[in-house]
Design a protein around this motif. Structure first.
Motif, PDB file in Angstrom:
ATOM      1  N   VAL A  13      40.669  45.175  45.652  1.00 31.45           N
ATOM      2  CA  VAL A  13      39.528  44.296  45.899  1.00 31.45           C
ATOM      3  C   VAL A  13      38.438  44.654  45.038  1.00 31.45           C
ATOM      4  O   VAL A  13      38.070  45.737  44.985  1.00 31.45           O
ATOM      5  N   ASP A  14      37.836  43.499  44.284  1.00 27.40           N
ATOM      6  CA  ASP A  14      36.600  43.820  43.657  1.00 27.40           C
ATOM      7  C   ASP A  14      35.424  43.353  44.393  1.00 27.40           C
ATOM      8  O   ASP A  14      35.993  42.523  45.608  1.00 27.40           O
ATOM      9  N   LEU A  72      30.603  39.633  47.962  1.00 30.18           N
ATOM     10  CA  LEU A  72      31.814  38.894  48.111  1.00 30.18           C
ATOM     11  C   LEU A  72      32.744  39.853  47.790  1.00 30.18           C
ATOM     12  O   LEU A  72      32.798  40.895  46.824  1.00 30.18           O
ATOM     13  N   TYR A  73      33.910  39.552  48.389  1.00 33.25           N
ATOM     14  CA  TYR A  73      35.122  40.252  48.162  1.00 33.25           C
ATOM     15  C   TYR A  73      36.226  39.449  47.386  1.00 33.25           C
ATOM     16  O   TYR A  73      36.396  38.181  47.803  1.00 33.25           O
ATOM     17  N   ASN A  95      41.046  33.497  47.662  1.00 32.34           N
ATOM     18  CA  ASN A  95      40.748  34.376  46.587  1.00 32.34           C
ATOM     19  C   ASN A  95      39.464  35.087  46.730  1.00 32.34           C
ATOM     20  O   ASN A  95      39.158  35.895  46.033  1.00 32.34           O
ATOM     21  N   LEU A  96      38.704  34.553  47.598  1.00 33.09           N
ATOM     22  CA  LEU A  96      37.232  35.209  47.630  1.00 33.09           C
ATOM     23  C   LEU A  96      36.748  35.029  49.070  1.00 33.09           C
ATOM     24  O   LEU A  96      37.005  34.150  49.916  1.00 33.09           O
ATOM     25  N   PRO A 102      39.851  38.198  49.564  1.00 33.37           N
ATOM     26  CA  PRO A 102      39.253  38.709  50.970  1.00 33.37           C
ATOM     27  C   PRO A 102      39.713  39.918  51.301  1.00 33.37           C
ATOM     28  O   PRO A 102      40.889  40.456  51.326  1.00 33.37           O
ATOM     29  N   GLN A 103      38.726  40.644  52.509  1.00 36.14           N
ATOM     30  CA  GLN A 103      39.052  41.714  52.943  1.00 36.14           C
ATOM     31  C   GLN A 103      39.161  41.698  54.404  1.00 36.14           C
ATOM     32  O   GLN A 103      39.875  42.249  55.048  1.00 36.14           O
ATOM     33  N   HIS A 104      38.436  40.963  55.235  1.00 33.15           N
ATOM     34  CA  HIS A 104      38.263  40.769  56.577  1.00 33.15           C
ATOM     35  C   HIS A 104      38.532  39.219  57.062  1.00 33.15           C
ATOM     36  O   HIS A 104      38.809  38.326  56.345  1.00 33.15           O
TER      37      HIS A 104
END
Length: 176
Positions: A91-92, A142-143, A69-70, A146-148
């Motif tokens: 995404v925060d 911090l995404y 989640n992060l 996750p983004q990548h």
């Protein structure tokens, strides 16, 4: 706000909002036939001196840890460089500036930022972060989620723009 208070607030937010296990590094690997409770206890999380790691980083993007989640990512922007205007619909994102100065624009609102500043960009907000100083702007982000892709390292912005694989569901723990 002092640095220990910022780190404490970040840790509380990670644990309460994301269920992020900060560290359980004393546990041995768990065999595949164990229960879910035992598997959760085997997760090691990430433990490290984030300030030192960030200050030593010269990569445009360096994914340090990817959880379910992060995601924790180091970044370094050269003078005049920006991350590129973007929107993460679901995404925060949290930024912490360790060195340097710049400006962030979030949905048209411009703010100056410098060492020890924090930035929170809510999902769906158009944003950009630019180094306006004469030295590298070093930060971590911090995404959530996750983004990548895990373990992605891009030395330059040009590399990142040319080939940037998105999160494929594989976490750091799954690939260790």
């Amino acid at each position: 706000m002092t640095m220990p208070k910022i780190f404490a607030l970040t840790a509380i937010a990670l644990v309460s909002c994301c269920g992020f296990a900060l560290a359980q590094s004393q546990n041995a690997p768990v065999p595949a036939d164990t229960s879910k409770a035992q598997v959760k206890q085997s997760l090691k999380g990430f433990v490290g001196n984030i300030s030192n790691l960030t200050e030593k980083n010269s990569d445009f993007r360096h994914v340090l840890y990817t959880g379910k989640n992060l995601q924790l990512v180091l970044m370094s922007l050269k003078p005049g460089e920006d991350i590129g205007e973007e929107v993460h619909d679901n995404v925060d994102q949290f930024f912490r500036i360790e060195e340097g100065s710049g400006e962030v624009i979030i949905n048209g609102h411009l703010s100056s930022v410098k060492s020890e500043d924090a930035i929170v960009v809510p999902a769906g907000a158009r944003h950009n972060l630019k180094n306006t100083g004469t030295k590298p702007l070093r930060l971590y982000t911090l995404y959530a989620p996750p983004q990548h892709q895990d373990k992605t390292v891009r030395a330059t912005k040009r590399e990142a723009e040319a080939s940037e694989p998105h999160f494929d569901g594989k976490t750091t723990e799954a690939s260790d």
